[in-house]
Write a protein that holds these residues in place. Structure first.
Motif, PDB file in Angstrom:
ATOM      1  N   LEU A  11       0.855  -1.188   0.000  1.00  0.00           N
ATOM      2  CA  LEU A  11       0.000   0.000   0.000  1.00  0.00           C
ATOM      3  C   LEU A  11       0.887   1.233   0.000  1.00  0.00           C
ATOM      4  O   LEU A  11       1.743   1.389   0.889  1.00  0.00           O
ATOM      5  CB  LEU A  11      -0.887  -0.014   1.246  1.00  0.00           C
ATOM      6  CG  LEU A  11      -1.712   1.249   1.525  1.00  0.00           C
ATOM      7  CD1 LEU A  11      -2.705   1.500   0.412  1.00  0.00           C
ATOM      8  CD2 LEU A  11      -2.414   1.121   2.877  1.00  0.00           C
ATOM      9  N   VAL A  12       0.689   2.094  -1.005  1.00  0.00           N
ATOM     10  CA  VAL A  12       1.476   3.308  -1.123  1.00  0.00           C
ATOM     11  C   VAL A  12       0.552   4.472  -1.443  1.00  0.00           C
ATOM     12  O   VAL A  12      -0.619   4.291  -1.734  1.00  0.00           O
ATOM     13  CB  VAL A  12       2.555   3.189  -2.217  1.00  0.00           C
ATOM     14  CG1 VAL A  12       3.569   2.108  -1.882  1.00  0.00           C
ATOM     15  CG2 VAL A  12       1.921   2.944  -3.574  1.00  0.00           C
ATOM     16  N   GLN A  13       1.122   5.663  -1.415  1.00  0.00           N
ATOM     17  CA  GLN A  13       0.358   6.864  -1.736  1.00  0.00           C
ATOM     18  C   GLN A  13       0.613   7.305  -3.175  1.00  0.00           C
ATOM     19  O   GLN A  13       1.617   6.939  -3.799  1.00  0.00           O
ATOM     20  CB  GLN A  13       0.717   7.974  -0.763  1.00  0.00           C
ATOM     21  CG  GLN A  13       0.305   7.686   0.674  1.00  0.00           C
ATOM     22  CD  GLN A  13       0.532   8.870   1.575  1.00  0.00           C
ATOM     23  OE1 GLN A  13       1.366   9.730   1.309  1.00  0.00           O
ATOM     24  NE2 GLN A  13      -0.226   8.928   2.668  1.00  0.00           N
ATOM     25  N   HIS A  14      -0.307   8.098  -3.679  1.00  0.00           N
ATOM     26  CA  HIS A  14      -0.192   8.687  -5.007  1.00  0.00           C
ATOM     27  C   HIS A  14       1.166   9.365  -5.146  1.00  0.00           C
ATOM     28  O   HIS A  14       1.547  10.202  -4.317  1.00  0.00           O
ATOM     29  CB  HIS A  14      -1.332   9.689  -5.183  1.00  0.00           C
ATOM     30  CG  HIS A  14      -1.465  10.211  -6.577  1.00  0.00           C
ATOM     31  ND1 HIS A  14      -2.487  11.046  -6.947  1.00  0.00           N
ATOM     32  CD2 HIS A  14      -0.714  10.019  -7.690  1.00  0.00           C
ATOM     33  CE1 HIS A  14      -2.385  11.336  -8.228  1.00  0.00           C
ATOM     34  NE2 HIS A  14      -1.308  10.739  -8.694  1.00  0.00           N
ATOM     35  N   GLY A  15       1.906   8.988  -6.206  1.00  0.00           N
ATOM     36  CA  GLY A  15       3.203   9.580  -6.456  1.00  0.00           C
ATOM     37  C   GLY A  15       4.376   8.770  -5.938  1.00  0.00           C
ATOM     38  O   GLY A  15       5.530   9.057  -6.282  1.00  0.00           O
ATOM     39  N   ASP A  16       4.101   7.773  -5.131  1.00  0.00           N
ATOM     40  CA  ASP A  16       5.162   6.932  -4.572  1.00  0.00           C
ATOM     41  C   ASP A  16       5.677   5.929  -5.604  1.00  0.00           C
ATOM     42  O   ASP A  16       5.150   5.819  -6.716  1.00  0.00           O
ATOM     43  CB  ASP A  16       4.647   6.185  -3.338  1.00  0.00           C
ATOM     44  CG  ASP A  16       4.556   7.074  -2.119  1.00  0.00           C
ATOM     45  OD1 ASP A  16       3.998   6.608  -1.093  1.00  0.00           O
ATOM     46  OD2 ASP A  16       5.034   8.224  -2.176  1.00  0.00           O
ATOM     47  N   SER A  17       6.692   5.183  -5.181  1.00  0.00           N
ATOM     48  CA  SER A  17       7.299   4.159  -6.030  1.00  0.00           C
ATOM     49  C   SER A  17       7.257   2.802  -5.349  1.00  0.00           C
ATOM     50  O   SER A  17       7.223   2.716  -4.106  1.00  0.00           O
ATOM     51  CB  SER A  17       8.754   4.519  -6.336  1.00  0.00           C
ATOM     52  OG  SER A  17       8.852   5.722  -7.060  1.00  0.00           O
ATOM     53  N   LEU A  18       7.265   1.768  -6.163  1.00  0.00           N
ATOM     54  CA  LEU A  18       7.360   0.384  -5.692  1.00  0.00           C
ATOM     55  C   LEU A  18       8.159  -0.404  -6.714  1.00  0.00           C
ATOM     56  O   LEU A  18       8.124  -0.078  -7.911  1.00  0.00           O
ATOM     57  CB  LEU A  18       5.983  -0.266  -5.569  1.00  0.00           C
ATOM     58  CG  LEU A  18       5.178  -0.170  -4.286  1.00  0.00           C
ATOM     59  CD1 LEU A  18       3.850  -0.898  -4.451  1.00  0.00           C
ATOM     60  CD2 LEU A  18       5.949  -0.718  -3.103  1.00  0.00           C
ATOM     61  N   GLY A 120       0.366 -13.707  -7.964  1.00  0.00           N
ATOM     62  CA  GLY A 120      -0.112 -12.336  -7.909  1.00  0.00           C
ATOM     63  C   GLY A 120       0.285 -11.631  -6.636  1.00  0.00           C
ATOM     64  O   GLY A 120       0.418 -12.256  -5.572  1.00  0.00           O
ATOM     65  N   THR A 121       0.498 -10.322  -6.739  1.00  0.00           N
ATOM     66  CA  THR A 121       0.802  -9.498  -5.574  1.00  0.00           C
ATOM     67  C   THR A 121      -0.024  -8.216  -5.663  1.00  0.00           C
ATOM     68  O   THR A 121      -0.127  -7.600  -6.722  1.00  0.00           O
ATOM     69  CB  THR A 121       2.312  -9.200  -5.485  1.00  0.00           C
ATOM     70  OG1 THR A 121       2.600  -8.496  -4.278  1.00  0.00           O
ATOM     71  CG2 THR A 121       2.813  -8.382  -6.669  1.00  0.00           C
ATOM     72  N   GLN A 122      -0.622  -7.833  -4.549  1.00  0.00           N
ATOM     73  CA  GLN A 122      -1.524  -6.682  -4.530  1.00  0.00           C
ATOM     74  C   GLN A 122      -0.744  -5.380  -4.455  1.00  0.00           C
ATOM     75  O   GLN A 122       0.152  -5.225  -3.619  1.00  0.00           O
ATOM     76  CB  GLN A 122      -2.473  -6.777  -3.332  1.00  0.00           C
ATOM     77  CG  GLN A 122      -3.421  -5.600  -3.177  1.00  0.00           C
ATOM     78  CD  GLN A 122      -4.490  -5.558  -4.255  1.00  0.00           C
ATOM     79  OE1 GLN A 122      -5.118  -6.568  -4.558  1.00  0.00           O
ATOM     80  NE2 GLN A 122      -4.702  -4.379  -4.830  1.00  0.00           N
ATOM     81  N   VAL A 123      -1.115  -4.458  -5.317  1.00  0.00           N
ATOM     82  CA  VAL A 123      -0.594  -3.091  -5.270  1.00  0.00           C
ATOM     83  C   VAL A 123      -1.792  -2.162  -5.093  1.00  0.00           C
ATOM     84  O   VAL A 123      -2.728  -2.189  -5.895  1.00  0.00           O
ATOM     85  CB  VAL A 123       0.166  -2.729  -6.558  1.00  0.00           C
ATOM     86  CG1 VAL A 123       0.537  -1.243  -6.554  1.00  0.00           C
ATOM     87  CG2 VAL A 123       1.416  -3.580  -6.700  1.00  0.00           C
ATOM     88  N   THR A 124      -1.756  -1.371  -4.043  1.00  0.00           N
ATOM     89  CA  THR A 124      -2.830  -0.434  -3.760  1.00  0.00           C
ATOM     90  C   THR A 124      -2.241   0.963  -3.638  1.00  0.00           C
ATOM     91  O   THR A 124      -1.317   1.176  -2.838  1.00  0.00           O
ATOM     92  CB  THR A 124      -3.572  -0.801  -2.471  1.00  0.00           C
ATOM     93  OG1 THR A 124      -4.082  -2.133  -2.572  1.00  0.00           O
ATOM     94  CG2 THR A 124      -4.737   0.162  -2.235  1.00  0.00           C
TER      95      THR A 124
END
Length: 127
Positions: A11-18, A120-124
């Motif tokens: 779980l990340v915020q708008h503009g972040d990276s993963l 699968g891995t969840q990205v939110t």
């Protein structure tokens, strides 16, 4: 027998990276175009990015061009998806996939051409 194993979602915020990682068995990895797909709730699985056997050729969906980068490390049998400037619309389950073939040079964006899939891995991405 599990052939592809993804990691790195969250779980990340708008503009972040993963950065997502996908480790594969050597037998599959060495003879595959490797791709990333994603599936949001209620939608079909869609192509995100793919890389050919030596990393010399890549394809990207228009929605992620300039923000995502796919690359592979053949010594580690691992493919990565670096995701920058994430947006809420990037929220999905991300799947690693292998298009296993004799000459893994030409990249396909068709989900049906891929033979092996990770769990699968969840990205939110929150707004």
């Amino acid at each position: 027998q599990v052939q592809l194993v993804e990691s790195g979602g969250g779980l990340v915020q708008h503009g972040d990276s993963l950065r997502l990682s996908c480790a594969a068995s050597e037998r599959i990895f060495r003879s595959s175009v490797m791709g990333w797909f994603r599936q949001a709730p209620g939608l079909e699985r869609e192509f995100v990015a793919a890389v050919n056997w030596n990393g010399g050729s890549t394809n990207y969906a228009d929605s992620v061009k300039g923000r995502f980068t796919i690359f592979r490390d053949n010594a580690k049998n691992t493919v990565y998806l670096q995701m920058n400037s994430l947006k809420p619309e990037d929220t999905a389950v991300y799947y690693c996939a292998a298009d296993y073939k004799e000459s893994p040079v030409v990249i396909s964006e068709n989900v049906y051409d891929y033979d092996y899939w990770g769990q699968g891995t969840q990205v939110t991405v929150s707004s």
